[in-house]
Design a protein around this motif. Structure first.
Motif, PDB file in Angstrom:
ATOM      1  N   TYR A  15       0.727  -1.192   0.049  1.00 28.91           N
ATOM      2  CA  TYR A  15      -0.119  -0.159   0.065  1.00 28.91           C
ATOM      3  C   TYR A  15       0.680   1.334   0.066  1.00 28.91           C
ATOM      4  N   LYS A  18       1.995   1.674  -3.590  1.00 26.38           N
ATOM      5  CA  LYS A  18       1.105   2.380  -4.218  1.00 26.38           C
ATOM      6  C   LYS A  18       0.734   3.981  -4.109  1.00 26.38           C
ATOM      7  N   LEU A  19       1.102   4.201  -2.878  1.00 30.11           N
ATOM      8  CA  LEU A  19       0.627   5.756  -2.291  1.00 30.11           C
ATOM      9  C   LEU A  19       1.961   6.635  -2.965  1.00 30.11           C
ATOM     10  N   THR A  20       3.019   5.865  -2.690  1.00 33.52           N
ATOM     11  CA  THR A  20       4.206   6.596  -3.511  1.00 33.52           C
ATOM     12  C   THR A  20       4.279   6.710  -4.852  1.00 33.52           C
ATOM     13  N   ASP A  21       3.793   5.675  -5.633  1.00 35.20           N
ATOM     14  CA  ASP A  21       3.591   5.733  -7.100  1.00 35.20           C
ATOM     15  C   ASP A  21       2.583   6.824  -7.371  1.00 35.20           C
ATOM     16  N   SER A  22       1.492   7.292  -6.506  1.00 37.95           N
ATOM     17  CA  SER A  22       0.555   8.238  -6.781  1.00 37.95           C
ATOM     18  C   SER A  22       1.139   9.655  -6.449  1.00 37.95           C
ATOM     19  N   LEU A  23       1.957   9.603  -5.446  1.00 38.97           N
ATOM     20  CA  LEU A  23       2.888  10.822  -5.395  1.00 38.97           C
ATOM     21  C   LEU A  23       3.656  11.264  -6.439  1.00 38.97           C
ATOM     22  N   CYS A  24       4.376  10.067  -7.008  1.00 40.68           N
ATOM     23  CA  CYS A  24       5.294  10.530  -8.035  1.00 40.68           C
ATOM     24  C   CYS A  24       4.763  11.052  -9.144  1.00 40.68           C
ATOM     25  N   ILE A  25       3.305  10.585  -9.615  1.00 41.86           N
ATOM     26  CA  ILE A  25       2.621  11.115 -10.563  1.00 41.86           C
ATOM     27  C   ILE A  25       2.215  12.353 -10.505  1.00 41.86           C
ATOM     28  N   GLN A  26       1.460  12.655  -9.019  1.00 40.75           N
ATOM     29  CA  GLN A  26       1.028  13.750  -8.831  1.00 40.75           C
ATOM     30  C   GLN A  26       2.199  15.015  -9.009  1.00 40.75           C
ATOM     31  N   GLU A  28       4.943  14.895 -10.230  1.00 40.85           N
ATOM     32  CA  GLU A  28       5.477  14.757 -11.919  1.00 40.85           C
ATOM     33  C   GLU A  28       6.848  14.825 -11.596  1.00 40.85           C
ATOM     34  N   GLN A  34      12.602   8.725  -9.484  1.00 40.48           N
ATOM     35  CA  GLN A  34      11.458   8.016  -8.762  1.00 40.48           C
ATOM     36  C   GLN A  34      11.968   6.686  -8.060  1.00 40.48           C
TER      37      GLN A  34
END
Length: 59
Positions: A15, A18-26, A28, A34
């Motif tokens: 989890y 998953k949150l880290t991936d969302s942070l990287c996308i948000q 940019e 990454q």
């Protein structure tokens, strides 16, 4: 007890990733950075989980 803790730890690590991936996308964050972000967060989360297990074990 250890089996429950391991299962929960795997869930927590999944989890958090998953949150880290969302942070990287948000935010940019470039793909070159990454890898460092994921590694840092995973190491810190693992340290936290190990220390919490040790605390539970000796309490």
């Amino acid at each position: 007890m250890i089996s429950i803790f391991i299962v929960l730890s795997i869930f927590i690590l999944f989890y958090v990733n998953k949150l880290t991936d969302s942070l990287c996308i948000q935010k940019e964050i470039p793909e070159e950075r990454q890898h460092k972000v994921f590694r840092t967060i995973n190491v810190l989360t693992t340290i936290l989980l190990i220390s919490s297990y040790i605390e539970i074990l000796f309490t």
